[in-house]
Each structure stands twice: as structure tokens, then as C-alpha cells.
Motif scaffolding. Structure first.
Motif, mmCIF file in Angstrom:
data_model
loop_
_atom_site.group_PDB
_atom_site.id
_atom_site.type_symbol
_atom_site.label_atom_id
_atom_site.label_comp_id
_atom_site.label_asym_id
_atom_site.label_seq_id
_atom_site.Cartn_x
_atom_site.Cartn_y
_atom_site.Cartn_z
ATOM 1 N N VAL A 13 0.853 -1.184 0.000
ATOM 2 C CA VAL A 13 0.000 0.000 0.000
ATOM 3 C C VAL A 13 0.892 1.238 0.000
ATOM 4 C CG1 VAL A 13 -1.776 1.287 1.254
ATOM 5 C CG2 VAL A 13 -1.800 -1.212 1.278
ATOM 6 N N THR A 14 0.718 2.087 -0.996
ATOM 7 C CA THR A 14 1.448 3.347 -1.038
ATOM 8 C C THR A 14 0.599 4.403 -0.350
ATOM 9 O OG1 THR A 14 2.467 2.730 -3.133
ATOM 10 C CG2 THR A 14 2.528 5.066 -2.535
ATOM 11 N N LEU A 15 1.121 4.917 0.743
ATOM 12 C CA LEU A 15 0.399 5.952 1.478
ATOM 13 C C LEU A 15 0.762 7.322 0.913
ATOM 14 C CD1 LEU A 15 0.768 4.547 5.100
ATOM 15 C CD2 LEU A 15 -1.236 4.464 3.612
ATOM 16 N N PRO A 16 -0.133 8.292 1.074
ATOM 17 C CA PRO A 16 0.157 9.645 0.586
ATOM 18 C C PRO A 16 1.406 10.214 1.277
ATOM 19 C CG PRO A 16 -2.162 9.426 1.161
ATOM 20 C CD PRO A 16 -1.471 8.187 1.645
ATOM 21 N N GLN A 25 -4.313 11.484 3.916
ATOM 22 C CA GLN A 25 -3.542 10.412 4.557
ATOM 23 C C GLN A 25 -4.468 9.363 5.174
ATOM 24 O OE1 GLN A 25 -0.259 11.602 7.061
ATOM 25 N NE2 GLN A 25 0.009 13.492 5.899
ATOM 26 N N ASP A 26 -5.533 9.845 5.824
ATOM 27 C CA ASP A 26 -6.500 8.925 6.439
ATOM 28 C C ASP A 26 -7.179 8.061 5.371
ATOM 29 O OD1 ASP A 26 -5.859 10.019 8.887
ATOM 30 O OD2 ASP A 26 -7.687 11.234 9.042
ATOM 31 N N LEU A 27 -7.528 8.676 4.246
ATOM 32 C CA LEU A 27 -8.158 7.937 3.154
ATOM 33 C C LEU A 27 -7.218 6.849 2.638
ATOM 34 C CD1 LEU A 27 -10.451 7.498 1.095
ATOM 35 C CD2 LEU A 27 -9.345 9.228 -0.348
ATOM 36 N N GLY A 28 -5.954 7.173 2.452
ATOM 37 C CA GLY A 28 -4.982 6.189 1.981
ATOM 38 C C GLY A 28 -4.875 5.003 2.923
ATOM 39 N N LYS A 29 -4.837 5.286 4.221
ATOM 40 C CA LYS A 29 -4.750 4.203 5.204
ATOM 41 C C LYS A 29 -6.027 3.363 5.197
ATOM 42 C CE LYS A 29 -3.850 3.106 10.034
ATOM 43 N NZ LYS A 29 -4.350 1.802 9.777
ATOM 44 N N GLN A 31 -8.144 2.937 2.728
ATOM 45 C CA GLN A 31 -8.189 2.143 1.497
ATOM 46 C C GLN A 31 -7.258 0.941 1.596
ATOM 47 O OE1 GLN A 31 -7.497 5.017 -1.661
ATOM 48 N NE2 GLN A 31 -9.696 5.221 -2.011
ATOM 49 N N GLY A 32 -6.078 1.134 2.163
ATOM 50 C CA GLY A 32 -5.147 0.018 2.342
ATOM 51 C C GLY A 32 -5.733 -1.061 3.230
ATOM 52 N N ASP A 33 -6.313 -0.640 4.351
ATOM 53 C CA ASP A 33 -6.938 -1.597 5.277
ATOM 54 C C ASP A 33 -8.116 -2.308 4.619
ATOM 55 O OD1 ASP A 33 -5.091 -0.816 7.191
ATOM 56 O OD2 ASP A 33 -6.492 0.467 8.291
ATOM 57 N N LEU A 34 -8.931 -1.550 3.894
ATOM 58 C CA LEU A 34 -10.087 -2.134 3.213
ATOM 59 C C LEU A 34 -9.631 -3.178 2.195
ATOM 60 C CD1 LEU A 34 -13.137 -2.212 2.500
ATOM 61 C CD2 LEU A 34 -12.653 -0.396 0.835
ATOM 62 N N PHE A 35 -8.648 -2.834 1.386
ATOM 63 C CA PHE A 35 -8.210 -3.776 0.364
ATOM 64 C C PHE A 35 -7.627 -5.038 0.996
ATOM 65 C CE2 PHE A 35 -5.297 -5.750 -2.595
ATOM 66 C CZ PHE A 35 -6.195 -6.026 -3.615
ATOM 67 N N ARG A 36 -6.843 -4.872 2.044
ATOM 68 C CA ARG A 36 -6.269 -6.052 2.723
ATOM 69 C C ARG A 36 -7.372 -6.995 3.195
ATOM 70 N NH1 ARG A 36 -2.507 -2.225 4.864
ATOM 71 N NH2 ARG A 36 -0.428 -2.629 4.034
ATOM 72 N N PHE A 68 -0.295 -7.291 -5.251
ATOM 73 C CA PHE A 68 -1.252 -6.192 -5.355
ATOM 74 C C PHE A 68 -0.586 -4.896 -4.903
ATOM 75 C CE2 PHE A 68 -3.757 -10.038 -4.652
ATOM 76 C CZ PHE A 68 -4.662 -9.964 -5.694
ATOM 77 N N TYR A 69 -0.638 -3.895 -5.769
ATOM 78 C CA TYR A 69 -0.084 -2.579 -5.461
ATOM 79 C C TYR A 69 -1.242 -1.593 -5.348
ATOM 80 C CZ TYR A 69 4.392 -4.678 -6.461
ATOM 81 O OH TYR A 69 5.497 -5.491 -6.425
ATOM 82 N N VAL A 70 -1.512 -1.157 -4.117
ATOM 83 C CA VAL A 70 -2.631 -0.271 -3.850
ATOM 84 C C VAL A 70 -2.177 1.184 -3.968
ATOM 85 C CG1 VAL A 70 -4.383 0.410 -2.158
ATOM 86 C CG2 VAL A 70 -3.663 -1.986 -2.315
#
Length: 156
Positions: A13-16, A25-29, A31-36, A68-70
Motif C-alpha cells: 500500500v502506497t500511502l500519501p 492520509q487517512d483515506l490512503g490508510k 483504502q489500504g486496510d479495506l483492500f487487505r 497487489f499494489y494499492v
């Protein structure tokens, strides 16, 4: 974990950037958690595809790793190949898959699972080229059918 699983999953997961707004930043985290959760969660794809064992399809693959590259940065995206080179010593190959708002996060839950299933099965066609080129003994037709079958059975 069973060492005979032909498929594995990896999520990056690439964070902002740290200087981005907190909400970005919160959205990136999130989305990463959701995808995982779609990969490693209770109904995760990883659990489903790990039921297929490598010894049922030939001797040339121990692991096919879906990478997977988020939300990768544009520079990261440019450097990703459609499929990595076959690693003979490891009997492995990596298959990168980009996950972003367009193909995943903007979709409904059902569309997300459909996207994942169709993408994994579709990547088998790229693998066929490697198998032909390297003259590997993998029965890809059987593997692709079995993958499609278990993903369809577990279609959410």
C-alpha cells in the motif's frame, strides 16, 4: 501455511506523502486496510486460492505470487511489469496487479470481488506466454479452470 499452495498474495500500500492533508492520509490508510480485508480477511481471496496445490499442475511452479499494489505512485506504476520473469531457482513468478480508485475503490462490494476474480483468471493468459517461452510443464489450462471454478463457487 501449506508449502504446497500454488498461489500466494502480497499487498503493498502506497500511502500519501506526509505533507498531504490529514484527510488524504487517512483515506490512503483506510483504502489500504479495506483492500487487505478483501485479500486476507474472513472472506479473503487469499484463503480461497490457497486451496489449490502446486503438485497438481506440474513441477515447474512452487508459487505464483499475486502482487497487489494499492494506489502506487506514477513512478512505481511505470516500473511495474505486466508479469515478472520466471525465477527458475525458486520455481516462482510474480504477477503485479494495480489497485486504485478507478478499478476497485469506486465500485460496489460485488463489483470488487468480480474485478478481483476476473483479474486473477485473466492474468493466467500472461502466464501462458511465460510457460510456452520457457517450455515449462505446468498444466495452465487445468490451473486456470480450477482457479475460475473456486472463485465462482466463492463468489460473494
Amino acid at each position: 501455511m501449506n508449502d504446497n499452495n500454488i498461489f500466494g498474495c502480497f499487498v503493498s500500500v502506497t500511502l500519501p506523502y506526509p505533507n498531504e492533508k490529514q484527510e488524504t492520509q487517512d483515506l490512503g490508510k483506510r483504502q489500504g486496510d479495506l483492500f487487505r480485508s478483501y485479500i486476507f480477511g474472513e472472506k479473503g481471496i487469499s484463503k480461497i486460492i490457497k486451496t489449490l496445490e502446486n503438485n497438481n499442475y506440474g513441477n515447474d511452479f512452487k508459487i505464483i505470487l499475486f502482487q497487489f499494489y494499492v494506489n502506487p505512485l506514477p513512478i512505481e506504476q511505470q516500473n511495474l511489469k505486466e508479469i515478472e520473469s520466471y525465477r527458475k531457482n525458486e520455481k516462482s513468478i510474480g504477477i503485479p496487479i494495480i489497485i486504485n480508485d478507478d478499478n476497485f475503490f469506486s465500485k460496489s462490494e460485488r463489483e470488487r470481488y468480480t474485478f478481483l476474480s476476473e483479474t486473477l483468471v485473466g492474468k493466467m493468459d500472461l502466464l501462458l506466454e511465460v510457460i510456452k517461452k520457457k517450455k515449462l510443464d505446468t498444466n495452465l489450462e487445468k490451473l486456470k479452470l480450477d482457479l475460475q471454478k473456486i472463485l465462482n463457487q466463492n463468489d460473494k
